[in-house]
Each structure stands twice: as C-alpha cells, then as structure tokens.
Design a protein around this motif. Structure first.
Motif, PDB file in Angstrom:
ATOM      1  N   PHE A 113      20.901  13.771  62.025  1.00 20.66           N
ATOM      2  CA  PHE A 113      21.684  14.666  60.990  1.00 20.66           C
ATOM      3  C   PHE A 113      20.975  15.554  60.297  1.00 20.66           C
ATOM      4  N   PHE A 114      19.963  16.096  60.780  1.00 21.95           N
ATOM      5  CA  PHE A 114      19.327  17.230  60.550  1.00 21.95           C
ATOM      6  C   PHE A 114      18.502  17.679  61.837  1.00 21.95           C
ATOM      7  N   CYS A 115      17.971  18.933  61.551  1.00 23.36           N
ATOM      8  CA  CYS A 115      17.244  19.641  62.844  1.00 23.36           C
ATOM      9  C   CYS A 115      15.882  19.106  62.924  1.00 23.36           C
ATOM     10  N   GLU A 116      15.644  18.145  63.658  1.00 24.94           N
ATOM     11  CA  GLU A 116      14.332  17.669  63.852  1.00 24.94           C
ATOM     12  C   GLU A 116      13.758  18.324  65.193  1.00 24.94           C
ATOM     13  N   PHE A 117      12.486  18.634  65.084  1.00 22.58           N
ATOM     14  CA  PHE A 117      11.933  19.339  66.188  1.00 22.58           C
ATOM     15  C   PHE A 117      12.072  18.433  67.657  1.00 22.58           C
ATOM     16  N   PRO A 118      11.481  17.377  67.553  1.00 20.86           N
ATOM     17  CA  PRO A 118      11.672  16.577  68.695  1.00 20.86           C
ATOM     18  C   PRO A 118      12.999  16.393  69.462  1.00 20.86           C
ATOM     19  N   PRO A 170       5.864   9.335  72.649  1.00 17.32           N
ATOM     20  CA  PRO A 170       6.273  10.326  73.542  1.00 17.32           C
ATOM     21  C   PRO A 170       7.888  10.350  73.503  1.00 17.32           C
ATOM     22  N   THR A 171       8.267  11.686  73.768  1.00 20.26           N
ATOM     23  CA  THR A 171       9.704  12.089  73.774  1.00 20.26           C
ATOM     24  C   THR A 171      10.357  11.048  74.595  1.00 20.26           C
ATOM     25  N   SER A 172      10.012  10.476  75.776  1.00 18.49           N
ATOM     26  CA  SER A 172      10.856   9.638  76.933  1.00 18.49           C
ATOM     27  C   SER A 172      11.022   8.387  76.251  1.00 18.49           C
ATOM     28  N   ASP A 173      10.210   7.863  75.226  1.00 16.48           N
ATOM     29  CA  ASP A 173      10.396   6.641  74.536  1.00 16.48           C
ATOM     30  C   ASP A 173      11.378   6.570  73.406  1.00 16.48           C
ATOM     31  N   ARG A 174      11.897   7.748  72.918  1.00 14.85           N
ATOM     32  CA  ARG A 174      12.296   7.697  71.577  1.00 14.85           C
ATOM     33  C   ARG A 174      13.964   7.343  71.941  1.00 14.85           C
TER      34      ARG A 174
END
Length: 312
Positions: free
Chosen positions: A177-182, A262-266
């Motif tokens: 709902f907002f620009c989050e860097f990840p 890590p990004t892969s686990d998000r």
C-alpha cells in the motif's frame, strides 16, 4: 534519454491492501480512524512537551522527538493510501515513490537510533543519577538526537538514490500500500543480489546495534532497580522503563521481522500486515502508552485543559 523517460514518465501501481467489499471498506475506515488517533495523539504529545516547562528535560525532549518521527511516518504512507482507495486510482509516480522511500527509511532508521538513546538516558538516570545533568546535558542530548536523524536520513538517501539507479520491468505493480524498497527490488530488471546484501548489512547496523545498546542499558537498569532500598523508587523506575520497553518490543519486533529476512522468503500478505502494525498501529500506541503510564504527561495535559476552560 530512455533512462530519463523510464525514471520520470512511468508510474508504479500500488495494489494496496483493501478492495471495495463491505468487510474491506470497514477495515479501511478502521485504519483511517487509527491514523487520526495517531495523528492527534502524537501532535498533542509534541505540543504538551513544548508548552509545559516542567517537561523540558532530556527524557521528555527525546519523547517529543519520538512523537514527531511517528507523526511524520504515518503522514508518509496513510494519506496516499487513503487517496488511492477513495479516488479509485492506484498509481504513484517515480518521484512520489522515491519521496515515500526516503521519508519512510529515514524516519524508521532515525527511530531505531532514538530508541537506543532513550534507553541510554534511562540507564544514566537510574544508575548514575548524580552525574545525570552532566552526562545528559541539553547539548549532549541534542547532539545524540541530531545524530539519530542524520544516520537515519543517510540510509534514506542511499535507498532513494538506488531506486533511481535500477530499471524496472513488467507490470510495475507493487504488492503493497506504499512504496517500500524491498517490494521495488522484486520488480527490478537488474541483478540486485549485491545491493540486497548491502541492505542486510545496513539493517544489522540500524537494528541489531541499537538493540544491543538497549539490552545492555536495561540489563544494568534492572540490576540497579533490584538493589534499590526504596519501594517507591523501585516502582517509579519500573513504571518509566516498562513504558519504553513496551514501545521497543513492538517497534523492533516488527522491524526485525520485516527487514532481516532475505527477499526470497518474503510474502506480500505478511509484509502488508506487519507494515500496518509497524507504520500505523505502533505510532498510535506510543503516545497512549506514555500518557496513560506517566503522571507528568497526564498532569501537563490536565493543566493545558484547565487553562483552556478558564480562558472560555
């Protein structure tokens, strides 16, 4: 020219967290209500501490800075989310996205360091009360607060600049709902693995280092409180410190969950729910925790109310 067109002329799409079904409409207005309470609560805390001279101490100055950071944080994300939901638009420009990232990262990072400074302040006040006026003088307190803002803003600048440096592919839809860097890194056409490692290191510095200071400070505080001879002094110390520990627990619990993975686990759903807690609910709870458990803040509030009524 192609890079310039991509950067400034292409909007992102914020998918948001609510649709227009009745349950989601109710949740949207609930979040909007929480935002208004957080906005009013933090504004009142800043004004109370500014107006009441008896609250012009290092502890309350730091508390006013915490409220100011929370106030700016909720204003960074919620108004745009509300506008998009009510207008039916989901777009956000690259410039708007970078602005959100800068303020969100800067304020979140600054709050991390400020909470560590607040823990150090309580450690000095309880463990070294005779040296408190020297170790937490207005100048030292102001410098530590300034460094909190500067360190947080530095991280915000790094992430904002990186947003411009990457190119983005596909639908440009941000599952948030907002620009989050990840969430933006997932959309990038570039190899972001090295930058993800840099972000991870920054998160270690901005989260784990302050947590270590907080744990060390409160370990010493707890030992000092246990050995206090006065029951009233022990009760007052525990009341003051427990309020801060509640805020620290909520803030760092959500932050560690959000940024150490890590990004892969998000998971987009998990990220959205934790972000609501982290960016909206916690700023609402902070002033309530400090005001309800703090007699000085309650006294100042009643004093201001009394002046207002007498003026009528």
């Amino acid at each position: 020219m192609a890079w310039e067109n991509q950067t400034f002329n292409s909007d992102f799409i914020l998918l948001g967290i609510f649709n227009h079904s009745p349950p989601h409409t109710f949740l949207f207005f609930l979040v909007l209500g929480i935002f208004l309470v957080a906005f009013m609560g933090n504004s009142v805390m800043v004004l109370l501490i500014y107006l009441d001279t008896q609250l012009h101490t290092p502890m309350y100055f730091l508390l006013s800075q915490l409220s100011l950071m929370d106030l700016m944080l909720i204003c960074t994300t919620v108004p745009k989310m509300a506008f998009n939901y009510l207008s039916g638009s989901k777009s956000i420009s690259m410039a708007g996205c970078v602005t959100q990232i800068f303020f969100y990262i800067s304020l979140s990072g600054s709050e991390c360091f400020l909470l560590a400074v607040m823990a150090y302040d309580r450690y000095i006040a309880i463990c070294h009360p005779l040296r408190y006026t020297n170790l937490m003088s207005p100048k030292i307190c102001g410098l530590m607060t300034a460094f909190s803002w500067i360190l947080g803003s530095t991280d915000g600048i790094i992430d904002a600049v990186a947003t411009f440096c990457f190119s983005y592919c596909g639908s440009r839809e941000i599952a948030h709902f907002f620009c989050e860097f990840p969430s933006l890194l997932i959309l990038s056409c570039n190899d972001t693995s090295i930058f993800e490692e840099v972000i991870f290191i920054c998160c270690i510095v901005m989260l784990v280092f302050p947590v270590a200071i907080i744990i060390t400070s409160y370990a010493r505080v707890i030992l000092a409180v246990i050995h206090m001879g006065s029951g009233e002094g022990r009760r007052k110390a525990f009341t003051t410190c427990s309020s801060h520990l509640m805020v620290v627990g909520m803030y760092y619990g959500a932050a560690l969950f959000m940024y150490i993975r890590p990004t892969s686990d998000r998971s987009p759903t998990q990220d959205k729910m934790v972000s609501v807690f982290y960016t909206i609910l916690t700023p609402m709870l902070n002033p309530l925790i400090y005001s309800l458990r703090n007699k000085e803040v309650t006294r100042a509030f009643m004093k201001i109310l009394g002046k207002g009524k007498s003026g009528e």
